[in-house]
Scaffold this motif. Structure first.
Motif, PDB file in Angstrom:
ATOM      1  N   ARG A  54     -33.638 -24.254  19.166  1.00 37.24           N
ATOM      2  CA  ARG A  54     -33.303 -23.048  18.810  1.00 37.24           C
ATOM      3  C   ARG A  54     -32.350 -23.027  17.757  1.00 37.24           C
ATOM      4  NH1 ARG A  54     -33.694 -22.048  24.494  1.00 37.24           N
ATOM      5  NH2 ARG A  54     -35.525 -20.823  24.665  1.00 37.24           N
ATOM      6  N   ALA A  55     -32.075 -22.079  16.540  1.00 40.23           N
ATOM      7  CA  ALA A  55     -31.526 -22.331  15.512  1.00 40.23           C
ATOM      8  C   ALA A  55     -29.720 -22.255  15.837  1.00 40.23           C
ATOM      9  CB  ALA A  55     -31.896 -21.072  14.469  1.00 40.23           C
ATOM     10  N   LYS A  81     -41.265 -16.032  18.210  1.00 45.56           N
ATOM     11  CA  LYS A  81     -40.365 -15.746  19.597  1.00 45.56           C
ATOM     12  C   LYS A  81     -39.192 -15.140  19.293  1.00 45.56           C
ATOM     13  CE  LYS A  81     -38.188 -20.376  19.681  1.00 45.56           C
ATOM     14  NZ  LYS A  81     -37.782 -21.574  20.584  1.00 45.56           N
ATOM     15  N   PHE A  82     -38.714 -14.170  20.173  1.00 45.63           N
ATOM     16  CA  PHE A  82     -37.575 -13.359  20.023  1.00 45.63           C
ATOM     17  C   PHE A  82     -36.521 -13.652  21.127  1.00 45.63           C
ATOM     18  CE2 PHE A  82     -41.025 -11.431  18.198  1.00 45.63           C
ATOM     19  CZ  PHE A  82     -40.758 -11.148  17.004  1.00 45.63           C
ATOM     20  N   GLY A 134     -37.505 -17.145  16.018  1.00 44.40           N
ATOM     21  CA  GLY A 134     -38.089 -18.531  15.919  1.00 44.40           C
ATOM     22  C   GLY A 134     -39.560 -18.597  16.059  1.00 44.40           C
ATOM     23  N   TYR A 135     -40.221 -19.648  16.041  1.00 49.18           N
ATOM     24  CA  TYR A 135     -41.590 -19.962  16.198  1.00 49.18           C
ATOM     25  C   TYR A 135     -41.826 -21.083  17.065  1.00 49.18           C
ATOM     26  CZ  TYR A 135     -40.963 -22.959  12.381  1.00 49.18           C
ATOM     27  OH  TYR A 135     -40.392 -24.220  11.551  1.00 49.18           O
ATOM     28  N   VAL A 136     -42.970 -21.102  17.637  1.00 45.84           N
ATOM     29  CA  VAL A 136     -43.838 -22.127  17.917  1.00 45.84           C
ATOM     30  C   VAL A 136     -45.086 -22.188  17.495  1.00 45.84           C
ATOM     31  CG1 VAL A 136     -44.357 -23.326  20.424  1.00 45.84           C
ATOM     32  CG2 VAL A 136     -42.243 -22.332  20.089  1.00 45.84           C
ATOM     33  N   GLY A 137     -45.490 -23.351  17.243  1.00 39.52           N
ATOM     34  CA  GLY A 137     -47.038 -23.503  16.793  1.00 39.52           C
ATOM     35  C   GLY A 137     -47.885 -24.565  17.050  1.00 39.52           C
ATOM     36  N   GLY A 193     -39.345 -23.796  15.481  1.00 37.47           N
ATOM     37  CA  GLY A 193     -38.125 -23.586  14.446  1.00 37.47           C
ATOM     38  C   GLY A 193     -37.466 -22.295  14.831  1.00 37.47           C
ATOM     39  N   GLY A 194     -36.470 -22.136  14.219  1.00 37.75           N
ATOM     40  CA  GLY A 194     -35.569 -20.869  14.092  1.00 37.75           C
ATOM     41  C   GLY A 194     -34.978 -20.705  12.939  1.00 37.75           C
ATOM     42  N   ILE A 195     -34.911 -19.290  12.469  1.00 35.43           N
ATOM     43  CA  ILE A 195     -34.014 -18.904  11.521  1.00 35.43           C
ATOM     44  C   ILE A 195     -32.895 -18.058  11.753  1.00 35.43           C
ATOM     45  CG2 ILE A 195     -36.043 -18.546  10.251  1.00 35.43           C
ATOM     46  CD1 ILE A 195     -35.808 -15.484  10.368  1.00 35.43           C
TER      47      ILE A 195
END
Length: 194
Positions: free
Chosen positions: A2-3, A109-110, A126-129, A147-149
């Motif tokens: 997580r970012a 993801k939130f 963020g995201y998971v793929g 990833g995460g922003i």
């Protein structure tokens, strides 16, 4: 991944493992509990966090052009060296599609801190793929992306964002034991530099 993680040791030297107990509540909903352990470099292993989650599908697989599902997770952090937030909530829509022998998965993801120093921060994105190739029914190598922003209302600068790519092996072991769709049995990843 997580970012916002405030890691106080070099992550490349960290090893970890997770123990998972999953139970199907219905044919479309399952519950799980995880115990995540970690050992930064040569430190003694300790509990990183404990997770509880519910995951389900909205419709029968294949009845829509994209399979849709949902994911809710509550995460309690035990060890400040791994995360300085005490309790977090994570929500994810699950989007997946089988294309012949390939499977594609995308989970935006939130995340929101419920207890901890960053309680007043907005939701984070963020995201998971993943993309997987089904060699045989019980074995699928692939690539996963995480990833995460940062906070939705004030994204981290690209140099502070975290984005990772992992080669993975997913499969089913003798006796019916298998890796779950959102975890890898064998993986090694590297950060993607912004």
């Amino acid at each position: 991944m997580r970012a916002r993680r405030q890691v106080t040791f070099p992550a490349p030297g960290c090893t970890g493992t997770a123990l998972e107990l999953t139970y199907g509540l219905t044919d479309r909903v399952e519950a799980a509990a995880y115990l995540n352990l970690g050992a930064p470099q040569r430190w003694k292993p300790s509990i990183r966090w404990i997770q509880f989650r519910l995951r389900g599908s909205l419709f029968e697989q294949g009845s829509w052009p994209i399979d849709l599902g949902w994911y809710v997770e509550l995460e309690w952090h035990k060890t400040p060296q791994f995360d300085d937030q005490d309790l977090e909530l994570e929500l994810r829509p699950i989007l997946s599609k089988d294309l012949g022998l390939f499977s594609v998965l995308l989970n935006p993801k939130f995340e929101k801190v419920l207890i901890g120093p960053n309680l007043k921060r907005s939701w984070e994105f963020g995201y998971v793929g993943g993309i997987y190739y089904r060699v045989v029914r019980w074995f699928s190598p692939g690539v996963e992306f995480y990833g995460g922003i940062g906070p939705i209302t004030n994204n981290h600068p690209p140099s502070e964002q975290q984005h990772y790519i992992f080669p993975v092996l997913r499969g089913e072991l003798p006796g019916g034991m298998s890796t779950t769709p959102d975890r890898a049995s064998v993986s090694r990843g590297a950060p993607i530099r912004s």
